[in-house]
Design a protein around this motif. Structure first.
Motif, short mmCIF file in Angstrom:
data_model
loop_
_atom_site.label_atom_id
_atom_site.label_comp_id
_atom_site.label_asym_id
_atom_site.label_seq_id
_atom_site.Cartn_x
_atom_site.Cartn_y
_atom_site.Cartn_z
N ARG A 50 -11.18 -46.95 -59.56
CA ARG A 50 -12.53 -46.93 -60.12
C ARG A 50 -13.15 -48.32 -60.16
O ARG A 50 -14.33 -48.47 -60.42
CB ARG A 50 -12.51 -46.33 -61.53
N ASN A 52 -13.84 -51.77 -58.01
CA ASN A 52 -13.82 -52.47 -56.73
C ASN A 52 -13.05 -53.78 -56.89
O ASN A 52 -13.29 -54.52 -57.85
CB ASN A 52 -15.23 -52.75 -56.24
N GLU A 69 -12.75 -50.01 -52.87
CA GLU A 69 -14.21 -49.98 -52.82
C GLU A 69 -14.69 -48.53 -52.88
O GLU A 69 -14.18 -47.67 -52.15
CB GLU A 69 -14.67 -50.64 -51.52
N ASN A 70 -15.63 -48.28 -53.75
CA ASN A 70 -16.25 -46.95 -53.87
C ASN A 70 -15.24 -45.83 -54.04
O ASN A 70 -15.35 -44.77 -53.43
CB ASN A 70 -17.16 -46.66 -52.68
N GLY A 71 -14.21 -46.08 -54.86
CA GLY A 71 -13.24 -45.03 -55.16
C GLY A 71 -12.16 -44.83 -54.13
O GLY A 71 -11.43 -43.85 -54.19
N THR A 90 -10.00 -45.65 -45.12
CA THR A 90 -10.08 -45.64 -46.58
C THR A 90 -9.47 -44.35 -47.11
O THR A 90 -9.84 -43.26 -46.69
CB THR A 90 -11.53 -45.77 -47.05
N LYS A 92 -9.07 -41.83 -50.15
CA LYS A 92 -9.83 -41.48 -51.35
C LYS A 92 -9.33 -40.22 -52.05
O LYS A 92 -9.49 -40.07 -53.24
CB LYS A 92 -11.31 -41.24 -51.00
#
Length: 110
Positions: A50, A52, A69-71, A90, A92
């Protein structure tokens, strides 16, 4: 309805609520934490997705670079010879996994 039945019904409702709350809190993780494992003996580090941030982790073989970054979390600017870990992109979602084999490091999203 008898008093005994009312009590049993009340207990059943409370147990059902407790089960729902427990499942919501513990079922398969939240997708908001990554677990990084590296080294020999293996070290485990939990990373909050949560916030960054960038991490430089010395695994004893290589210093790996991670970006949150961004979750999501990703291997970036890998110093290993093949850079395959960067190709995972990434991570997630719960269960997403990536590894840098030369560094003996892996990440799993919970």
């Amino acid at each position: 309805m008898t008093e005994k039945r009312k009590n049993l019904l009340f207990i059943a409702v409370i147990l059902a609520l407790a089960a729902v709350l427990w499942l919501a809190a513990h079922h398969g993780g939240t997708g908001r934490t990554a677990v990084l494992r590296y080294g020999d003996p293996q070290v485990e580090q939990r990373i909050d997705l949560r916030k960054n941030a960038e991490y430089d982790i010395d695994t004893g073989l290589y210093t790996i670079h991670l970006r949150v970054e961004n979750g999501g979390i990703a291997f970036v600017d890998s110093p290993c010879p093949d850079h395959l870990c960067e190709g995972f992109g990434t991570l997630k979602n719960e269960g997403d996994w990536a590894a840098c084999m030369p560094a003996k490091a892996s990440i799993t999203v919970e």
